[in-house]
Motif scaffolding. Structure first.
Motif, PDB file in Angstrom:
ATOM      1  N   GLY A 113       0.853  -1.207  -0.028  1.00  0.00           N
ATOM      2  CA  GLY A 113       0.142   0.064   0.194  1.00  0.00           C
ATOM      3  C   GLY A 113       0.712   1.406   0.007  1.00  0.00           C
ATOM      4  N   PHE A 114       0.827   2.120   0.987  1.00  0.00           N
ATOM      5  CA  PHE A 114       1.461   3.327   1.002  1.00  0.00           C
ATOM      6  C   PHE A 114       3.006   3.088   1.051  1.00  0.00           C
ATOM      7  N   TYR A 115       3.461   1.939   1.630  1.00  0.00           N
ATOM      8  CA  TYR A 115       4.804   1.786   1.530  1.00  0.00           C
ATOM      9  C   TYR A 115       5.174   1.449   0.033  1.00  0.00           C
ATOM     10  N   ALA A 116       4.271   0.766  -0.731  1.00  0.00           N
ATOM     11  CA  ALA A 116       4.982   0.471  -2.285  1.00  0.00           C
ATOM     12  C   ALA A 116       4.868   1.717  -3.018  1.00  0.00           C
ATOM     13  N   PHE A 117       3.885   2.556  -2.594  1.00  0.00           N
ATOM     14  CA  PHE A 117       3.571   3.716  -3.468  1.00  0.00           C
ATOM     15  C   PHE A 117       4.884   4.645  -3.439  1.00  0.00           C
ATOM     16  N   SER A 118       5.165   4.775  -2.236  1.00  0.00           N
ATOM     17  CA  SER A 118       6.107   5.808  -1.699  1.00  0.00           C
ATOM     18  C   SER A 118       7.432   5.304  -1.977  1.00  0.00           C
ATOM     19  N   SER A 119       7.518   3.982  -2.093  1.00  0.00           N
ATOM     20  CA  SER A 119       8.795   3.630  -2.561  1.00  0.00           C
ATOM     21  C   SER A 119       8.855   3.904  -4.298  1.00  0.00           C
ATOM     22  N   ALA A 120       7.870   3.548  -4.881  1.00  0.00           N
ATOM     23  CA  ALA A 120       7.763   3.726  -6.406  1.00  0.00           C
ATOM     24  C   ALA A 120       8.178   5.261  -6.780  1.00  0.00           C
ATOM     25  N   GLY A 121       7.542   6.097  -6.177  1.00  0.00           N
ATOM     26  CA  GLY A 121       7.453   7.361  -6.274  1.00  0.00           C
ATOM     27  C   GLY A 121       8.512   8.466  -5.982  1.00  0.00           C
ATOM     28  N   LEU A 122       8.888   7.959  -4.607  1.00  0.00           N
ATOM     29  CA  LEU A 122      10.046   8.831  -3.900  1.00  0.00           C
ATOM     30  C   LEU A 122      11.297   8.211  -3.723  1.00  0.00           C
ATOM     31  N   GLY A 123      11.284   6.760  -4.053  1.00  0.00           N
ATOM     32  CA  GLY A 123      12.596   6.125  -3.888  1.00  0.00           C
ATOM     33  C   GLY A 123      12.618   5.460  -2.577  1.00  0.00           C
ATOM     34  N   GLY A 124      13.704   4.747  -2.379  1.00  0.00           N
ATOM     35  CA  GLY A 124      13.916   3.679  -1.576  1.00  0.00           C
ATOM     36  C   GLY A 124      13.794   4.099   0.193  1.00  0.00           C
ATOM     37  N   ILE A 125      14.592   5.137   0.099  1.00  0.00           N
ATOM     38  CA  ILE A 125      14.471   5.641   1.611  1.00  0.00           C
ATOM     39  C   ILE A 125      13.114   6.338   2.180  1.00  0.00           C
ATOM     40  N   ALA A 126      12.523   7.102   1.382  1.00  0.00           N
ATOM     41  CA  ALA A 126      11.027   7.253   1.586  1.00  0.00           C
ATOM     42  C   ALA A 126      10.259   6.056   1.884  1.00  0.00           C
ATOM     43  N   GLY A 127      10.556   5.175   1.002  1.00  0.00           N
ATOM     44  CA  GLY A 127       9.712   3.761   1.212  1.00  0.00           C
ATOM     45  C   GLY A 127       9.896   3.046   2.373  1.00  0.00           C
ATOM     46  N   GLY A 128      11.010   3.243   2.946  1.00  0.00           N
ATOM     47  CA  GLY A 128      11.458   2.671   4.166  1.00  0.00           C
ATOM     48  C   GLY A 128      10.702   3.506   5.525  1.00  0.00           C
ATOM     49  N   VAL A 129      10.841   4.791   5.289  1.00  0.00           N
ATOM     50  CA  VAL A 129      10.133   5.751   6.289  1.00  0.00           C
ATOM     51  C   VAL A 129       8.652   5.268   6.086  1.00  0.00           C
ATOM     52  N   ALA A 130       7.767   5.135   4.848  1.00  0.00           N
ATOM     53  CA  ALA A 130       6.528   4.912   4.857  1.00  0.00           C
ATOM     54  C   ALA A 130       6.310   3.521   5.308  1.00  0.00           C
ATOM     55  N   GLY A 131       7.232   2.419   5.240  1.00  0.00           N
ATOM     56  CA  GLY A 131       6.975   1.014   5.470  1.00  0.00           C
ATOM     57  C   GLY A 131       6.949   1.205   7.155  1.00  0.00           C
ATOM     58  N   VAL A 132       7.951   1.905   7.807  1.00  0.00           N
ATOM     59  CA  VAL A 132       7.870   1.872   9.436  1.00  0.00           C
ATOM     60  C   VAL A 132       6.619   2.523   9.848  1.00  0.00           C
ATOM     61  N   LEU A 133       6.384   3.593   9.179  1.00  0.00           N
ATOM     62  CA  LEU A 133       5.230   4.640   9.710  1.00  0.00           C
ATOM     63  C   LEU A 133       3.717   3.700   9.588  1.00  0.00           C
ATOM     64  N   ALA A 134       3.616   2.886   8.455  1.00  0.00           N
ATOM     65  CA  ALA A 134       2.526   2.205   8.238  1.00  0.00           C
ATOM     66  C   ALA A 134       2.521   1.031   9.245  1.00  0.00           C
ATOM     67  N   MET A 135       3.418   0.415   9.623  1.00  0.00           N
ATOM     68  CA  MET A 135       3.500  -0.661  10.403  1.00  0.00           C
ATOM     69  C   MET A 135       3.038  -0.085  11.643  1.00  0.00           C
ATOM     70  N   PHE A 136       3.803   0.743  12.150  1.00  0.00           N
ATOM     71  CA  PHE A 136       3.526   1.610  13.434  1.00  0.00           C
ATOM     72  C   PHE A 136       1.834   1.857  13.553  1.00  0.00           C
ATOM     73  N   ALA A 137       1.482   2.763  12.638  1.00  0.00           N
ATOM     74  CA  ALA A 137       0.164   3.194  12.442  1.00  0.00           C
ATOM     75  C   ALA A 137      -0.991   2.100  12.778  1.00  0.00           C
ATOM     76  N   TYR A 138      -0.853   0.940  11.841  1.00  0.00           N
ATOM     77  CA  TYR A 138      -1.852   0.048  11.988  1.00  0.00           C
ATOM     78  C   TYR A 138      -1.670  -0.859  13.135  1.00  0.00           C
ATOM     79  N   ASN A 139      -0.540  -0.959  13.590  1.00  0.00           N
ATOM     80  CA  ASN A 139      -0.435  -1.796  14.828  1.00  0.00           C
ATOM     81  C   ASN A 139      -0.907  -1.097  16.232  1.00  0.00           C
ATOM     82  N   ILE A 140      -0.686   0.191  16.083  1.00  0.00           N
ATOM     83  CA  ILE A 140      -1.214   1.003  17.608  1.00  0.00           C
ATOM     84  C   ILE A 140      -2.750   1.401  17.529  1.00  0.00           C
ATOM     85  N   LEU A 141      -3.181   1.516  15.941  1.00  0.00           N
ATOM     86  CA  LEU A 141      -4.539   1.595  15.767  1.00  0.00           C
ATOM     87  C   LEU A 141      -5.357   0.081  16.378  1.00  0.00           C
TER      88      LEU A 141
END
Length: 485
Positions: free
Chosen positions: A86-114
């Motif tokens: 989802g967000f992680y894959a789109f950010s990786s494809a559009g903004l690059g791998g570093i942004a993808g890594g950030v989006a991946g951790v943010l998404a894991m964090f968000a859905y887990n705490i929710l």
């Protein structure tokens, strides 16, 4: 074996089950994640009281339009990147791998705490319900533990099982609340059916910025359609249909129901009524008793609990699939990127999510924290901030992705103008949310700052994980988020 060969083998042996979900089941998952009845009963009464009162339905319409604008670029991207990330894959494809890594951790964090926060609401509501109706007095964490065990089993197994259960729950929720809406509107409410909620005086009354935040938070979960892309039948068609349908269903249901409840209480009386209640979440029960009778109220009470449970299942599925996506790509341990041999479910991601939830819920129980005012309010509000930031990143990713591939889409509205509009609007909402975070959480200002500080920590962790992968496995780093059908 080369890195490329390993990646190919992972795709073949550790894939999610293809063609497992039709459009209908994806919509049921997404609407369940939004927990419509729990939002109507639990979130909006507080939003009305703290926000702009009777004008809240108009803010819902504004957020609905914003999310439709966001969904245009979001679904256009989904046709080119079909990935459980989802967000992680789109950010990786559009903004690059570093942004993808950030989006991946943010998404894991968000859905887990929710999802973990929902255990607090589930335990608190179940404890109060059983105490009031059956005279059974058990601690909230007992009910949370029972729910946790069942969610772990369902999440570990075949996704169809969860989807079928959620479909029944969602239909029942909608029918019960729509019956109440009909009863209120048929009776004329407190002083006749009217459009006072949409008058400029009511829309601008109180604190509209707070009302806007509650309206946005009510839609959380709609974005999960892309997470099921790899398991969908004809994903390039199913994901856009499921996304638009989910946004319209959720927004329409909220708008009609909230408008009806305000008519039932009276647009000039609803705020005072809520302020005078010891528990504002009982507002819907009060309206149901008055306009429909105790029978429907009992049904709504039961469905309220089931609605929270449905949200637990849906967010558990989302968290497990993000673990799977980042594990498969090498940001986290490769075991997370494997699927069950029989069920083809992301079973390791599911097990990890259950383990994290068990630890956090245990800590809150040991320290005698309030399950709703602390666990749910803090974690759900923090998750909302993360998801706003992820949506901002995704809007930027859409613009960048298609700027490099102008031949992929010839509509400037779809890949530049509307994503830019949604990006700017979401930036405003995010800045407002951070400014008023203590109001959203009910926590002290120092605690609010402490909670918000977890987001920069997640961003730093995402950068570190992506940087490590770039150094150790440059081919895998270059391929982040690129698994697609």
């Amino acid at each position: 074996m080369s890195q490329v060969d390993c990646t190919t083998q992972d795709k073949e042996e550790n894939a999610l089950r293809k063609n497992a979900l039709g459009v209908g089941f994806i919509i049921f998952f997404v609407v369940s994640a939004a927990s419509p009845l729990s939002v109507i009963a639990g979130g909006f009464p507080i939003g009305i009281m703290l926000g702009n009162g009777a004008g809240t339905p108009a803010l819902l319409v504004l957020i609905l339009l914003l999310l439709l604008a966001f969904s245009v670029g979001y679904t256009t991207m989904a046709r080119h990147v079909t990935n459980a990330g989802g967000f992680y894959a789109f950010s990786s494809a559009g903004l690059g791998g570093i942004a993808g890594g950030v989006a991946g951790v943010l998404a894991m964090f968000a859905y887990n705490i929710l999802q973990i926060g929902l255990y607090g609401m589930f335990g608190g509501v179940m404890s109060a319900t059983f105490s009031d109706i059956f005279g059974i007095h058990l601690a909230w964490w007992v009910y949370a533990a029972v729910a946790m065990l069942s969610v772990a089993i369902l999440g570990y197994r075949n996704i169809d099982l969860s989807a079928r259960l959620l479909s029944v729950v969602v239909v029942a929720e909608y029918l019960a609340v729509l019956v109440l809406d009909f009863c209120i509107l048929r009776s004329g409410g407190d002083h006749g059916v009217n459009l006072d909620s949409f008058s400029p005086a009511n829309v601008m009354s109180g604190t509209p910025s707070i009302g806007l935040l509650f309206a946005f938070a009510a839609f959380i979960g709609f974005e999960a359609t892309t997470i099921y892309g790899e398991e969908a039948k004809n994903p390039k068609r199913a994901i856009p249909i499921a996304t638009y349908t989910s946004v319209l269903l959720i927004g329409g249901f909220y708008g009609i129901s909230l408008w009806s409840l305000i008519i039932g209480a009276g647009s000039d009386k609803v705020v005072k009524l809520l302020e005078g209640m010891q528990d504002p979440t009982a507002f819907i029960y009060l309206m149901s008793d008055h306009y429909a009778g105790p029978g429907l109220t009992a049904v709504i009470r039961i469905l309220f609990v089931i609605s929270i449970y449905a949200g637990l299942l849906a967010f558990h599925s989302s968290a497990a699939r993000y673990f799977y996506a980042v594990g498969r790509d090498g940001l986290l341990h490769r075991l997370l990127g494997t699927t069950h041999r029989t069920y083809q479910s992301p079973h390791m991601g599911s097990a990890l999510q259950s383990a994290i939830a068990a630890v956090v819920v245990t800590l809150f129980a040991v320290f005698d924290a309030h399950p709703i005012l602390h666990l749910f309010a803090w974690f759900s509000s923090l998750a909302a901030l993360c998801l706003m930031l992820l949506m901002i990143m995704t809007s930027a990713a859409v613009i960048c992705y298609f700027r490099r591939r102008p031949e992929a889409c010839d509509s400037a509205w779809r890949v530049r103008i509307l994503p830019a509009v949604s990006l700017l609007a979401l930036l405003y909402i995010l800045s407002t949310a951070i400014l008023h975070f203590d109001v959203l959480t009910g926590a002290s200002r120092s605690m609010s700052y402490a909670l918000c500080s977890m987001i920069p920590l997640a961003i730093v962790l995402g950068v570190m994980l992506a940087t490590r992968l770039r150094r150790c496995a440059p081919l895998r780093f270059a391929a982040l988020g690129s698994h697609k059908l």
